[in-house]
Design an enzyme around this catalytic site. Sequence first.
Site, PDB file in Angstrom:
ATOM      1  N   HIS B 270       0.782  -1.154  -0.021  1.00  0.00           N
ATOM      2  CA  HIS B 270       0.153   0.069   0.042  1.00  0.00           C
ATOM      3  C   HIS B 270       0.914   1.362  -0.004  1.00  0.00           C
ATOM      4  O   HIS B 270       0.924   2.197  -0.968  1.00  0.00           O
ATOM      5  CB  HIS B 270      -0.882  -0.091   1.312  1.00  0.00           C
ATOM      6  CG  HIS B 270      -2.016   1.205   1.167  1.00  0.00           C
ATOM      7  ND1 HIS B 270      -3.215   1.319   0.979  1.00  0.00           N
ATOM      8  CD2 HIS B 270      -1.623   2.586   1.879  1.00  0.00           C
ATOM      9  CE1 HIS B 270      -3.656   2.417   1.056  1.00  0.00           C
ATOM     10  NE2 HIS B 270      -2.516   2.972   1.832  1.00  0.00           N
ATOM     11  N   GLU B 271       1.563   1.224   1.102  1.00  0.00           N
ATOM     12  CA  GLU B 271       2.711   2.705   0.877  1.00  0.00           C
ATOM     13  C   GLU B 271       3.641   2.481  -0.244  1.00  0.00           C
ATOM     14  O   GLU B 271       3.811   3.814  -0.691  1.00  0.00           O
ATOM     15  CB  GLU B 271       3.481   2.664   2.426  1.00  0.00           C
ATOM     16  CG  GLU B 271       2.747   2.665   3.532  1.00  0.00           C
ATOM     17  CD  GLU B 271       1.555   3.591   3.676  1.00  0.00           C
ATOM     18  OE1 GLU B 271       1.705   4.542   2.956  1.00  0.00           O
ATOM     19  OE2 GLU B 271       0.726   3.148   4.285  1.00  0.00           O
ATOM     20  N   HIS B 274       1.725   4.465  -2.913  1.00  0.00           N
ATOM     21  CA  HIS B 274       1.954   5.829  -2.462  1.00  0.00           C
ATOM     22  C   HIS B 274       3.307   6.210  -3.051  1.00  0.00           C
ATOM     23  O   HIS B 274       3.619   7.247  -3.625  1.00  0.00           O
ATOM     24  CB  HIS B 274       1.744   6.292  -1.349  1.00  0.00           C
ATOM     25  CG  HIS B 274       0.168   6.189  -0.980  1.00  0.00           C
ATOM     26  ND1 HIS B 274      -0.615   6.867  -1.463  1.00  0.00           N
ATOM     27  CD2 HIS B 274      -0.379   5.695   0.230  1.00  0.00           C
ATOM     28  CE1 HIS B 274      -1.989   7.002  -0.596  1.00  0.00           C
ATOM     29  NE2 HIS B 274      -1.582   5.994   0.337  1.00  0.00           N
ATOM     30  N   GLU B 300      -4.836   7.931  -3.212  1.00  0.00           N
ATOM     31  CA  GLU B 300      -5.197   6.616  -2.635  1.00  0.00           C
ATOM     32  C   GLU B 300      -5.623   5.510  -3.503  1.00  0.00           C
ATOM     33  O   GLU B 300      -5.638   4.223  -3.460  1.00  0.00           O
ATOM     34  CB  GLU B 300      -6.310   7.024  -1.697  1.00  0.00           C
ATOM     35  CG  GLU B 300      -6.779   5.961  -0.850  1.00  0.00           C
ATOM     36  CD  GLU B 300      -5.774   5.928   0.249  1.00  0.00           C
ATOM     37  OE1 GLU B 300      -5.484   4.659   1.176  1.00  0.00           O
ATOM     38  OE2 GLU B 300      -4.855   6.731   0.545  1.00  0.00           O
TER      39      GLU B 300
END
Lengths: 506, 506
Positions: B270-271, B274, B300
């Site tokens: 997830h990170e 980003h 997101e």
Amino acid sequence: MPNTNFEQKLSQFKTYLKKMKSYDEAIGLMYWDMRTGAPKKGIAIRSEVVGVLSGELFRMSVSDEMGEMLGYLSEPEQLNKLSHIEQRSVTECKKDYDRSKRIPAQKYEEYVVLTSQAESVWEEAKEEADFAKFRPYLEKIVATNLEFIDLWGYKGHKYNTLLDMYEPDMTVAKLDQVFGALREKVVPLLAAIQDSPHQPNTGFLKQTFNKEQQKTFSLFILKQMGYDFEAGRLDETVHPFATGLNPGDVRITTRYVLNDVNSALFGTIHEGGHALYEQNISPDLVGTPLATGASMGIHESQSRFWENMIGRSRPFWNRYYGDLQKAFPSQLDAVSVDDYYKATNEVRPSLIRTEADELTYNLHIMVRYEIEKELFSEQVRVSDLPEVWNQKYRDYLGIAPTNNGEGVLQDVHWAGGSFGYFPSYALGNMYAAQIRRTIRQELPDFDSLVEGGNLLPIRDWLTEKIYRHGKSLTPAEIITQVTGEELNPDYLVQYFNDKFGELYKL
Amino acid sequence: MPNTNFEQKLSQFKTYLKKMKSYDEAIGLMYWDMRTGAPKKGIAIRSEVVGVLSGELFRMSVSDEMGEMLGYLSEPEQLNKLSHIEQRSVTECKKDYDRSKRIPAQKYEEYVVLTSQAESVWEEAKEEADFAKFRPYLEKIVATNLEFIDLWGYKGHKYNTLLDMYEPDMTVAKLDQVFGALREKVVPLLAAIQDSPHQPNTGFLKQTFNKEQQKTFSLFILKQMGYDFEAGRLDETVHPFATGLNPGDVRITTRYVLNDVNSALFGTIHEGGHALYEQNISPDLVGTPLATGASMGIHESQSRFWENMIGRSRPFWNRYYGDLQKAFPSQLDAVSVDDYYKATNEVRPSLIRTEADELTYNLHIMVRYEIEKELFSEQVRVSDLPEVWNQKYRDYLGIAPTNNGEGVLQDVHWAGGSFGYFPSYALGNMYAAQIRRTIRQELPDFDSLVEGGNLLPIRDWLTEKIYRHGKSLTPAEIITQVTGEELNPDYLVQYFNDKFGELYKL
């Protein structure tokens, strides 16, 4: 109501100082980050960011607002109403302000660019042992410093103005005296050591020492010294350093050399000494320009006191050698504490300052001091430096480099324009020995404390006498207040005679 | 010569933006440092330092100098001469400037203090599940935001002004439509899933998984995604995050949970999503306010695309499950890839948003959206929130918290005044599904690429279409330019139907 005006101005001044300190801390963190682990592709932009914030900080230090506050607060009528810390903050800022204001802004910016270029040229020149490549930059840097000295003004010797930047009030007259006295004793002592048949065996220091074990042992020793891990951390870098962002955040770094167990160990103790100083500065000084060491020399006295006078002492190893053996049994089980102690204190003239032993280190400094002094009295030209350097190494250490990479090009200091900095290292050794004599009088069980691994009373004594004062006292005030007399090189001489006399059976 | 004046003003503006970005980077590094490893005794002073620099940055954004530059450059005559990036930089700064100028400085400072206090009160209140403790702070925060909205102005619904801060041009009308359409399909799908007899076995996910192995595997997956370790680093924190200091320095953090192998793994992906966005922003945007994501929702969309639509996909685990088994043989050797894939995609209504599965997550967001909307249309009072919260959880998820700690107090957002932020998460899911449909059309071998561990063409497609543009396009421009239509929730619905229909044999 003049009082109201006074209070307003004082409050404005304090807020302003705190703001400056905030920039300082942010810049300090960015440097730490760039040296410890910042991703390399971000470095170019990060350098610009540091440049922007440093520029702002400089502008604040010379702003009209600063000038006006200092003008008002440094009038005797106001100055007398200030506390000691406030007074020293005013005089400290005024010294910076007056210095900076005398240099035309454009001249200064050109100089910053020049030294920044010079540092990267120096790196190549050192690698290639090519002095000619670096020479034009060094010539410009020296010439610019001479111009600056004329603008700043000087008393007696032009070099005094540079010395004062790192060691307030230090002069050529004083250094000639103390370095002269030191050299007079160190040179014959070195000759006697070299003639001694009792040379240590050092081969076992150069085995392979696992990095994780080295790190665990370094952390253990830092803990023993009373380094506060809730107010700091230990990281790895190519060039070890300590940085005090604020007294609650004083970070150190070290470098682990696999085939040299002493490199990281004594490096860590050295930086740990700097860090103990910064961690124990009084909270009263936070947010002022006094929340730092009294001078480079006093700072260095603390790193060297811990590294050499405690870390390389016999009582220290009587206590900790067993732990070192436990960390490296296959390497050290057959080595006695006596042999380890002797090897760790081997004296041997060498070409590289940063690798020098405790005794000859001072001779490396004197070479640089003599050269800097002659550069700024214009008795020596930059083009003559390689020859002058080599001759002085022959005179002071009895050896000479075979190329300029291991000679005149070895240190980064001149590329960055840091003339006047080198003497701090030897001053640190002298201050340390003088402080050592006093602490042994005031804590008569000093050796037993060390031998018992009871180092905290030593840290606390140093905090009470030195660390907590930060820069609110001058180096001369500190040394006189702590030891009852001004800087005296005899204590270092006595320490060397005792230590090496015993080691080499002289 | 008007041209000269124009060029001067433009150059002045660019220098000014770069200076602001420098402060931003320094502040970003200080936050990163405080969250990853700054010694705790330095935090109090460090927080003040961050406050000083943030204050300076805010003052720059609303300074007279900024106002004058923006006034000049946003005149049509000048604006037309600017490049696209310059124009967007001007409008971006002007939006900030106009907003900030409308709030009296003292009012704003009081609000900053209020939210900072509220965050620590919230922490206690959550711990004690005591809404009454937090209520007065939340009431003040909502009331202040209502005042601010009146000063800022609004179109249609007051909440629109808050939404626009995180998702430019987003409105209640649009969200009502897309969330309505989504809810209408998700709720029956969830019911069907719950009724399905084909529930996954998830017990094996909760064994003990060695941290070092978890870390090695996380680093391996990041590398596979094309995360550039020369432009970033992975550290550990309690709350994982990604921070782009500049495109060459984009750092991520993760948290290793020993008895849950998926926590760090999907957190890292997830990170990492980003971070891929921030690492691949065009160098042209560096030093402008556009060197960031187009909006919170688009940002997101990238973290969720990588985490869920790649990381939780069957082709991904067909490729990487063997590696995961090799990292944890004793835990996973007896578990098939099919069982692992099913367990990793288990759908089950739960109370805590951050632990929710891919499907029900959106329902958690809708609850918050409905509440925020009603707070700012003043149909609901703060004192009613616990009851309203619990009722909406029953309506949307079929379950309700037994105390306010796991209910209305679970998120920090409201304590910090971040109203309008929550919808970004669900918007991200919708954008992601819509982008997924396009990328699968333009890279027809998409599944084979993933199944072959060939993720770089996917990163490069996203870079070309989205990442490089940073904030130089609005979210609506991005989504229309990439997918050929405006935001459409049907793609997320279709994706859910396909994925969970197959998984639960519906």
